[in-house]
Design an enzyme around this catalytic site. Structure first.
Site, PDB file in Angstrom:
ATOM      1  N   SER A  95      33.012  23.272  11.207  1.00 43.20           N
ATOM      2  CA  SER A  95      32.597  21.886  11.460  1.00 43.20           C
ATOM      3  C   SER A  95      31.207  21.764  12.082  1.00 43.20           C
ATOM      4  O   SER A  95      30.455  20.858  11.694  1.00 43.20           O
ATOM      5  CB  SER A  95      33.647  21.175  12.318  1.00 43.20           C
ATOM      6  OG  SER A  95      33.938  21.900  13.490  1.00 43.20           O
ATOM      7  N   ASP A 160      39.332  19.717  17.971  1.00 44.82           N
ATOM      8  CA  ASP A 160      40.083  20.570  17.047  1.00 44.82           C
ATOM      9  C   ASP A 160      40.630  21.771  17.811  1.00 44.82           C
ATOM     10  O   ASP A 160      40.225  22.901  17.577  1.00 44.82           O
ATOM     11  CB  ASP A 160      39.134  21.004  15.916  1.00 44.82           C
ATOM     12  CG  ASP A 160      39.782  21.968  14.942  1.00 44.82           C
ATOM     13  OD1 ASP A 160      41.024  21.993  14.875  1.00 44.82           O
ATOM     14  OD2 ASP A 160      39.047  22.708  14.270  1.00 44.82           O
TER      15      ASP A 160
END
Length: 273
Positions: A95, A160
């Site tokens: 990410s 996350d």
């Protein structure tokens, strides 16, 4: 800190999370005003899918390995173009690297990673990227220390966590309250695993009861969530989703469901505006 994402990089959950992340970030590019991205569990940023860790599990074969030949007009194309730009599919971008590739000069990326070795790898990856900073710090402490950002009013916070410690859902619920008081205009995206439904339902109920408004969930199930010892699916909870995101998320998940032979894909409103 035993969790290392290199074993799971490029799996179905990564594909789902990253395709949705690129959609969220794309909404910020329609206006010239700067935005900030805070990635609270950043990892190393890039993973060699021919490396020892990735090949040990082989999870990527049923994830990004099935998407190499997607058509240019696929809903997944914006994300897959960035994967290729980063050296994929062999070198799979996490990410923070995906976000970095989408930033303009006026935008900023802040990466937090608690694992010392992963933090060093991440620092080397972004050593020559002037609008990106890397911190070795706890994700939840970072929310209090780094928010609100100076001189920037728009932002995306991606959370996350590895879910290797008990109480992660509760910490995420508390984190949303911290964000709500310190950076209320931010879009927040929280990834979560789906093993069985009970903890996920409890988390979603806690969010709905917390007073946070405008929340949707996007979920991709590879199989019915009956076995708590398996990762049966994954979800992304989004607070303040941009206009049109729900419709685009539906297109993305429908395509992933088809290509990855998933069991189910849904986008639902958890809390209305």
């Amino acid at each position: 800190m035993n969790y290392r994402h290199a074993y799971h990089a490029g799996n179905f959950a990564d594909c789902m999370k990253h395709a949705l992340l690129v959609s969220l970030l794309g909404s910020y590019l329609h206006k010239p005003a700067p935005f900030i991205v805070l990635d609270t569990h950043a990892g190393t940023g890039r993973y060699d899918l021919e490396g020892t860790e990735a090949e040990k599990t082989g999870e990527w074969h049923s994830g990004i390995g099935r998407l190499a030949h997607e058509a240019p007009n696929s809903p997944l194309a914006p994300w897959l173009d960035l994967v290729r730009q980063a050296g994929g599919p062999r070198y799979y971008p996490g990410s923070p690297l995906l976000a970095s590739l989408m930033l303009r000069p006026q935008d900023r990326l802040i990466c937090c990673e608690k694992h010392p070795q992963d933090k060093r790898d991440l620092y080397r990856l972004f050593a020559r990227t002037p609008n990106t900073t890397v911190h070795e710090r706890d994700a939840y402490e970072a929310l209090r220390a780094l928010l609100p950002p100076k001189d920037i009013k728009r932002g995306l916070i991606l959370m996350d966590p590895p879910f290797e410690e008990a109480g992660e859902f509760e910490r995420l619920t508390q984190a949303l309250q911290t964000i709500r008081t310190r950076f209320a205009t931010a879009v927040v995206a929280i990834w979560y695993p789906i093993k069985h439904r009970t903890p996920v339902r409890a988390f979603q109920t806690a969010i709905a009861d917390s007073g946070v408004r405008d929340v949707l969930t996007a979920e991709l199930l590879m199989r019915p969530p009956h076995d708590p010892d398996q990762l049966n699916g994954s979800g992304l909870l989004v607070v303040r989703p941009p206009y049109g995101f729900a419709e685009n998320a539906t297109r993305l998940l429908d395509r992933l469901k088809t290509v990855l032979a998933a069991h189910d894909a849904t986008v639902s409103t958890l809390v209305p505006e």
